[in-house]
Enzyme design. Structure first.
Site, PDB file in Angstrom:
ATOM      1  N   HIS A  34       0.839  -1.214   0.000  1.00 31.00           N
ATOM      2  CA  HIS A  34       0.000   0.000   0.000  1.00 31.00           C
ATOM      3  C   HIS A  34       0.867   1.255   0.000  1.00 31.00           C
ATOM      4  O   HIS A  34       1.299   1.725   1.047  1.00 31.00           O
ATOM      5  CB  HIS A  34      -0.935  -0.003   1.218  1.00 31.00           C
ATOM      6  CG  HIS A  34      -1.924   1.128   1.218  1.00 31.00           C
ATOM      7  ND1 HIS A  34      -3.151   1.037   1.827  1.00 31.00           N
ATOM      8  CD2 HIS A  34      -1.870   2.381   0.681  1.00 31.00           C
ATOM      9  CE1 HIS A  34      -3.802   2.182   1.677  1.00 31.00           C
ATOM     10  NE2 HIS A  34      -3.047   3.017   0.991  1.00 31.00           N
TER      11      HIS A  34
ATOM     12  N   ARG B 261       1.915   8.565  -7.046  1.00 28.53           N
ATOM     13  CA  ARG B 261       1.493   9.903  -7.539  1.00 28.53           C
ATOM     14  C   ARG B 261       1.649  10.134  -9.038  1.00 28.53           C
ATOM     15  O   ARG B 261       1.209  11.169  -9.531  1.00 28.53           O
ATOM     16  CB  ARG B 261       2.227  11.033  -6.804  1.00 28.53           C
ATOM     17  CG  ARG B 261       2.142  10.996  -5.281  1.00 28.53           C
ATOM     18  CD  ARG B 261       0.742  11.081  -4.770  1.00 28.53           C
ATOM     19  NE  ARG B 261       0.690  11.301  -3.326  1.00 28.53           N
ATOM     20  CZ  ARG B 261      -0.366  10.999  -2.588  1.00 28.53           C
ATOM     21  NH1 ARG B 261      -1.444  10.453  -3.132  1.00 28.53           N
ATOM     22  NH2 ARG B 261      -0.359  11.226  -1.289  1.00 28.53           N
TER      23      ARG B 261
ATOM     24  N   ASN C 234      -5.111   6.422  -6.956  1.00 27.12           N
ATOM     25  CA  ASN C 234      -5.597   7.818  -6.876  1.00 27.12           C
ATOM     26  C   ASN C 234      -4.599   8.808  -7.471  1.00 27.12           C
ATOM     27  O   ASN C 234      -4.154   9.740  -6.824  1.00 27.12           O
ATOM     28  CB  ASN C 234      -6.012   8.206  -5.453  1.00 27.12           C
ATOM     29  CG  ASN C 234      -4.880   8.125  -4.432  1.00 27.12           C
ATOM     30  OD1 ASN C 234      -3.868   7.472  -4.664  1.00 27.12           O
ATOM     31  ND2 ASN C 234      -5.052   8.789  -3.308  1.00 27.12           N
TER      32      ASN C 234
ATOM     33  N   ASP D 160      -8.952   3.605  -2.841  1.00 27.20           N
ATOM     34  CA  ASP D 160      -8.233   4.204  -1.703  1.00 27.20           C
ATOM     35  C   ASP D 160      -8.150   5.725  -1.817  1.00 27.20           C
ATOM     36  O   ASP D 160      -7.920   6.277  -2.890  1.00 27.20           O
ATOM     37  CB  ASP D 160      -6.825   3.626  -1.567  1.00 27.20           C
ATOM     38  CG  ASP D 160      -6.149   4.168  -0.311  1.00 27.20           C
ATOM     39  OD1 ASP D 160      -6.800   4.159   0.745  1.00 27.20           O
ATOM     40  OD2 ASP D 160      -5.008   4.631  -0.402  1.00 27.20           O
TER      41      ASP D 160
ATOM     42  N   HIS E  85     -10.542   1.097   1.552  1.00 24.47           N
ATOM     43  CA  HIS E  85     -10.338   2.246   2.436  1.00 24.47           C
ATOM     44  C   HIS E  85     -11.704   2.431   3.100  1.00 24.47           C
ATOM     45  O   HIS E  85     -12.668   2.827   2.441  1.00 24.47           O
ATOM     46  CB  HIS E  85      -9.941   3.462   1.598  1.00 24.47           C
ATOM     47  CG  HIS E  85      -9.943   4.762   2.331  1.00 24.47           C
ATOM     48  ND1 HIS E  85      -8.800   5.454   2.622  1.00 24.47           N
ATOM     49  CD2 HIS E  85     -10.969   5.500   2.825  1.00 24.47           C
ATOM     50  CE1 HIS E  85      -9.107   6.565   3.267  1.00 24.47           C
ATOM     51  NE2 HIS E  85     -10.427   6.617   3.407  1.00 24.47           N
TER      52      HIS E  85
ATOM     53  N   HIS F 175      -5.100  -0.100   6.059  1.00 25.15           N
ATOM     54  CA  HIS F 175      -4.728   0.713   7.230  1.00 25.15           C
ATOM     55  C   HIS F 175      -5.742   0.665   8.378  1.00 25.15           C
ATOM     56  O   HIS F 175      -6.304   1.692   8.768  1.00 25.15           O
ATOM     57  CB  HIS F 175      -4.438   2.165   6.831  1.00 25.15           C
ATOM     58  CG  HIS F 175      -5.379   2.783   5.822  1.00 25.15           C
ATOM     59  ND1 HIS F 175      -6.745   2.824   5.993  1.00 25.15           N
ATOM     60  CD2 HIS F 175      -5.128   3.389   4.637  1.00 25.15           C
ATOM     61  CE1 HIS F 175      -7.286   3.442   4.954  1.00 25.15           C
ATOM     62  NE2 HIS F 175      -6.329   3.788   4.118  1.00 25.15           N
TER      63      HIS F 175
ATOM     64  N   ASN G  54      -5.011   9.791   7.158  1.00 23.23           N
ATOM     65  CA  ASN G  54      -6.333   9.177   7.169  1.00 23.23           C
ATOM     66  C   ASN G  54      -6.183   7.670   6.968  1.00 23.23           C
ATOM     67  O   ASN G  54      -5.673   7.263   5.944  1.00 23.23           O
ATOM     68  CB  ASN G  54      -7.173   9.790   6.037  1.00 23.23           C
ATOM     69  CG  ASN G  54      -8.633   9.446   6.170  1.00 23.23           C
ATOM     70  OD1 ASN G  54      -9.052   8.851   7.165  1.00 23.23           O
ATOM     71  ND2 ASN G  54      -9.408   9.783   5.160  1.00 23.23           N
TER      72      ASN G  54
ATOM     73  N   ASP H  58       1.315   2.868   3.604  1.00 27.50           N
ATOM     74  CA  ASP H  58       0.468   3.963   3.105  1.00 27.50           C
ATOM     75  C   ASP H  58       1.320   5.215   2.837  1.00 27.50           C
ATOM     76  O   ASP H  58       0.881   6.346   3.099  1.00 27.50           O
ATOM     77  CB  ASP H  58      -0.694   4.277   4.067  1.00 27.50           C
ATOM     78  CG  ASP H  58      -1.807   5.073   3.381  1.00 27.50           C
ATOM     79  OD1 ASP H  58      -1.754   5.244   2.143  1.00 27.50           O
ATOM     80  OD2 ASP H  58      -2.727   5.524   4.084  1.00 27.50           O
TER      81      ASP H  58
ATOM     82  N   PHE I  77      -4.249  14.872   3.821  1.00 25.59           N
ATOM     83  CA  PHE I  77      -3.958  13.727   4.681  1.00 25.59           C
ATOM     84  C   PHE I  77      -2.744  12.969   4.145  1.00 25.59           C
ATOM     85  O   PHE I  77      -2.603  12.821   2.937  1.00 25.59           O
ATOM     86  CB  PHE I  77      -5.140  12.742   4.664  1.00 25.59           C
ATOM     87  CG  PHE I  77      -6.358  13.209   5.402  1.00 25.59           C
ATOM     88  CD1 PHE I  77      -6.443  13.081   6.775  1.00 25.59           C
ATOM     89  CD2 PHE I  77      -7.454  13.738   4.708  1.00 25.59           C
ATOM     90  CE1 PHE I  77      -7.580  13.477   7.460  1.00 25.59           C
ATOM     91  CE2 PHE I  77      -8.597  14.136   5.384  1.00 25.59           C
ATOM     92  CZ  PHE I  77      -8.665  14.009   6.766  1.00 25.59           C
TER      93      PHE I  77
HETATM   94  O1  DOR Z   1      -3.444   9.605   4.668  1.00 29.92           O
HETATM   95  C1  DOR Z   1      -3.853   9.252   3.573  1.00 29.92           C
HETATM   96  N1  DOR Z   1      -3.278   9.696   2.417  1.00 29.92           N
HETATM   97  N2  DOR Z   1      -4.901   8.457   3.510  1.00 29.92           N
HETATM   98  C2  DOR Z   1      -5.493   8.148   2.373  1.00 29.92           C
HETATM   99  O2  DOR Z   1      -6.441   7.430   2.395  1.00 29.92           O
HETATM  100  C3  DOR Z   1      -5.034   8.733   1.100  1.00 29.92           C
HETATM  101  C4  DOR Z   1      -3.620   9.125   1.174  1.00 29.92           C
HETATM  102  C5  DOR Z   1      -3.190  10.008   0.042  1.00 29.92           C
HETATM  103  O3  DOR Z   1      -3.454   9.674  -1.118  1.00 29.92           O
HETATM  104  O4  DOR Z   1      -2.553  11.035   0.300  1.00 29.92           O
HETATM  105 ZN    ZN Z   2      -6.673   4.981   2.475  1.00 32.77          ZN
HETATM  106 ZN    ZN Z   3      -3.476   4.998   0.903  1.00 33.96          ZN
END
Ligand code: DOR
Ligand code: ZN
Ligand code: ZN
Length: 431
Positions: free
Chosen positions: A61, A65, A95, A154, A181, A235, A281, A308, A326
């Protein structure tokens, strides 16, 4: 490189937890032989006296980017960060911009990794719903064929139980895990940024309750029951979620769960103030939640550790805590953090930690890596358990410097990472 001889490393016997000294000979990307005092020719010989030799770490996980958020991280910098952290295999979340929701998107990541990656294996996770917007399902058969490891939205929870149920049915047909998620948005207030607990009350900040997570875990376990899908909880952070997973496992349900290093090591009491470097998160929860997570990791309720890794720019993380994004980075500190704060404190044995970062994630997702054995693929990590260093984000290969562990003094740093017999990272201080 055709052959390599690793001399005098410390290996782990996972059955007993014992450490023993052995040599490891690699040939054509595989582990040819493990034994005492191996002789013979090799193109390269490394003396690893006093260093730990373990299977290459696996992180299922992370956020790379690219495409779309290259100012936060790229496949090049993210894989370098992974190799530096001792990882040989990572799975990246969809994402990105655009969201990885098509077979072409999956193939593009694999191709970019071939060209720009530093040699770490990257397994793309594709979206559950188109654009991860929660309504139209993706072409899961096509995604699987293109090489997706799993599906996940996610970053956000799938809000509709109807959509989640349909997604599970579809994913089960092609045997793609559904990686969730878990977050019920109906329980969130605008600007919610930390755990809904003591810290939130003291600082008058809007909180994210544990039930926002566990309601989705409970809902999804019910929805998954007669689909046969492999359901995986991302997570996991709340004791109430853990209870549900434990019970589902006891009933024989096909469920797995991961936990992050930060949820194992920190809780809301450790947050010094309204600092966005402590904003992620799910949020850091109560000390009781943290203790339950450690227990869950020990007893097998939680299958493995995943970082994460969520890089963001310094500019974004300088915003006020309610506004900042987050996420924290994790790849380059995970092993020393966990070794220092779980193994050296006596919570876990070294063998238990290593399994939860290698063989267990591989087993959960049916992957052929994560073990050090003759005939196996030579994905190896060499760790200097005695090396003590201070976390300095300016030394990270990651573009993301957003870590709450800045200045922490840690032991157990990875010094060499080999993927299929090729060195993909080597600590410059080794000479
Ligand atoms: O802390 C987090 N960052 N939680 C998530 O679910 C997404 C992630 C992000 O893509 O930055
Ligand atoms: Zn997540
Ligand atoms: Zn994540």
């Amino acid at each position: 490189m055709k052959t390599m001889l690793l001399k005098n490393g410390q290996l782990l016997d996972f059955a007993t937890g014992a450490r023993y000294t052995a040599d490891v000979r690699l040939r054509e990307g595989k582990v040819e032989r493990i034994g005492g005092d191996l002789l013979g020719e090799a193109d390269e010989v490394l003396d690893l006296a006093d260093k730990l030799v373990i299977p290459g770490l696996i992180d299922l996980h992370i956020h790379l980017r690219e495409p779309g958020w290259e100012e936060k991280e790229t496949i090049a910098t993210g894989t370098q960060a992974a190799a530096r952290g001792g990882y040989t295999t990572v799975a990246c979340m969809p994402n990105t911009r655009p969201v990885t929701d098509t077979p072409a998107g999956v193939r593009r990541i694999l191709q970019m990794n071939e060209r720009q990656g530093c040699g770490v294996r990257v397994l793309p996770i594709a979206a559950i719903t188109q654009a991860s917007s929660g309504s139209e399902l993706t072409d899961m058969a096509g995604l699987k064929e293109a090489g997706a490891l799993a599906v996940s939205d996610d970053g956000v929870g799938v809000q509709s139980p109807r959509v989640m149920k349909a997604a599970m049915r579809r994913a089960a047909l092609v045997d793609l895990p559904v990686v969730a998620h878990c977050e019920e948005e109906d329980l969130l207030v605008p600007g919610a940024c930390v755990h809904d607990g003591d810290f939130a009350r003291r600082h008058d900040l809007p909180g994210i309750p544990g039930e926002a997570e566990s309601i989705h875990v409970g809902r999804d376990l019910l929805l998954a029951e007669d689909t046969g899908v492999h359901y995986h909880v991302c997570h996991i952070s709340a004791e109430s979620s853990l209870r549900l997973v434990r019970e589902a496992k006891a009933r024989g349900q096909r469920v797995t769960a991961e936990v992050t290093p930060h949820h194992l090591i920190l809780c809301e009491e450790d947050i010094p103030g309204p600092d966005p470097l402590f904003k992620m998160n799910p949020p850091l929860r109560s000390s009781q939640d943290r203790e339950a997570l450690i227990q869950g990791l020990k007893d097998g309720t939680i299958d493995f550790i995943a970082t994460d890794h969520a890089p963001h720019t310094a500019e974004e993380k300088r915003k006020e805590i309610r506004e900042a994004p987050f996420g924290i980075v994790g790849l380059e500190t995970a092993f020393p953090l966990l070794y220092t704060h779980l193994v050296l404190t006596g919570e876990l044995t070294l063998a238990q930690l290593v399994e939860r970062m290698t063989r267990f994630p591989a087993r959960a997702f049916g992957l052929p890596w994560g073990v050090l054995k003759e005939g196996g693929i030579a994905d190896l990590t060499v760790v200097d358990l005695a090396a003590e260093r201070v976390v300095n984000p300016q030394e990270f290969a990651s573009k993301g410097k957003n870590t709450p562990f800045i200045g922490w003094k840690l032991k157990g740093w990875p010094v060499i990472t080999l993927r299929a017999g090729e060195i993909i990272y080597r600590d410059p201080e080794l000479g």
